[in-house]
Design an enzyme around this catalytic site. Structure first.
Site: not given
Ligand code: PLP
Length: 378
Positions: A72-73, A145, A193-195, A318
């Site tokens: 996702g990042t 999130n 994001s797959a995970h 943190c």
């Molecule tokens: N965007 C959101 C809203 C997320 O919650 C996350 C993961 O915590 C990400 C992006 C990042 O995804 P990845 O962990 O696959 O890089």
């Protein structure tokens, strides 16, 4: 210490689905570079393309418009940088994967405020769009999130269109939890994001509504039609595809998690009338609750839940040893001392009423031992 652990942190990462694990292991045990023309290469290519179809179907997109990334990042970074030098307009509650790249060019970025429930202030968004300058890309997440709040993305798109802006939405938390269709949303691109879906970590996608030129951020061998180079993570991508297929098939049942979530909120409210539920007044993901326990710091709660064998996460961030209230709650106007008592509980497809009982019993126990009206009492 409990030996049977209870995992209630699906928004951090979800357990890999058994079908995904089987497929990933099978693919990892098979040789083949998806760019090779021989039979093993063609099989690897087929795995990637089958997965592309499943991932596209999860969001109603065309398979050709799926760009696989390392997560996702990377998808968020590509969305912000891959479409020319544009002004960026983001919300204050975005994930760091959007906020950090946007703020690398802070002078060219507008950060739009949210209301007390975490929904984007549309008037502030319009003011940011109306500013003179280069055309903008708006990036506002579909679901948050930490609180699960669902942003009014269709209205955001309508507004952005009036100012000729492109719209990206980070759908990493929303996908697989609520039905989503890229045409219906109208966004130009979205990140997955797959995970978060029960797939492997380290694989994701940026998905375009329409084919358009992408300024690749990772260049090299020209994979992903030149939009993201690097030998494809065939096993990861295959696992992503399977997770997307299963998530889509399970969507109708996923909404029922809201009953478990509501049960947690009702029962903790009965135990401690002062407990807070953030973003309670707006549409939310069915699985997510951001709960404040009066008088008990989130780090203390996380530790005590962990000792009881329950995995949840703090609604606070943190960094370098210093715990500060989360930027999301801060943007929602939650006072620091209150925000520091927030935890996030995120359920998943295999959560049960028994899990809720165990969580609530432990919550009650922690509150009775440590709770009060003062954070410092923790
Ligand atoms: N965007 C959101 C809203 C997320 O919650 C996350 C993961 O915590 C990400 C992006 C990042 O995804 P990845 O962990 O696959 O890089």
């Amino acid at each position: 210490m409990h030996t049977d652990s209870l995992y209630l942190d699906y928004n951090a990462t979800a357990p890999v689905r058994p079908e995904v694990l089987r497929l990933v292991m099978e693919v990892m045990g098979t040789v083949g570079n998806a760019s090779s023309v021989h039979a093993p290469g063609r099989l690897a290519r087929k795995r990637v393309e089958d997965a592309r179809g499943h991932v596209a179907a999860l969001v109603g997109a065309a398979a050709d418009n799926v760009i696989f990334t390392s997560g996702g990042t990377e998808a968020d970074n590509l969305a912000l940088r891959g479409f020319g030098a544009r002004r960026l307009v983001v919300s204050a509650i975005e994930h760091g994967a959007v906020l950090a790249p946007a703020l690398l060019h802070a002078a060219d970025t507008a950060v739009v405020a949210v209301d007390g429930d975490g929904l984007v202030d549309l008037a502030a968004l319009e003011r940011a769009l109306a500013e003179e300058g280069r055309p903008a890309t708006v990036s506002i997440m579909l679901a948050n999130n930490e609180t699960g709040a669902i942003e009014p993305v269709r209205e955001i798109v309508a507004l952005a269109r009036r100012y000729g802006a492109l719209v990206h939405t980070d759908a990493v938390q929303a996908a697989g939890k609520i039905a989503l269709d890229i045409d219906e949303l109208g966004v130009d691109f979205l990140s997955l994001s797959a995970h978060k879906l029960g797939g492997p970590q380290g694989v994701g996608a940026l998905i375009l509504r329409e084919d358009r030129e992408v300024l690749a951020q990772v260049v090299g061998g020209g994979q992903e039609r030149g939009r993201r180079s690097g030998t494809e993570n065939v096993a990861g991508i295959a696992g992503f595809g399977e997770a997307a297929r299963l998530a889509r098939a399970g969507l109708a049942r996923y909404g029922a998690l809201a009953q478990l979530r509501d049960d947690i909120e009702r029962r903790t409210g009965e135990i401690a009338p002062g407990r807070k539920v953030y973003a309670a007044g707006v549409p939310r993901l069915p699985n997510t609750s951001c709960l404040g326990m009066p008088g008990v710091k989130s780090e203390t709660q996380v530790m005590m839940f962990d000792l009881a064998g329950i995995a949840i996460s703090a609604g606070s961030a943190c960094s370098s040893g210093k715990v500060s209230a989360s930027h999301v709650l801060d943007a929602m106007g939650v006072p620091d001392d209150e925000g520091l008592t927030a935890i996030r509980v995120s359920l998943g497809w295999d959560s049960t009423a028994g899990d809720v009982d165990r969580f609530v019993d432990t919550w009650a126990d922690i509150y009775r031992r440590c709770g009060s009206d003062a954070v410092d009492a923790a």
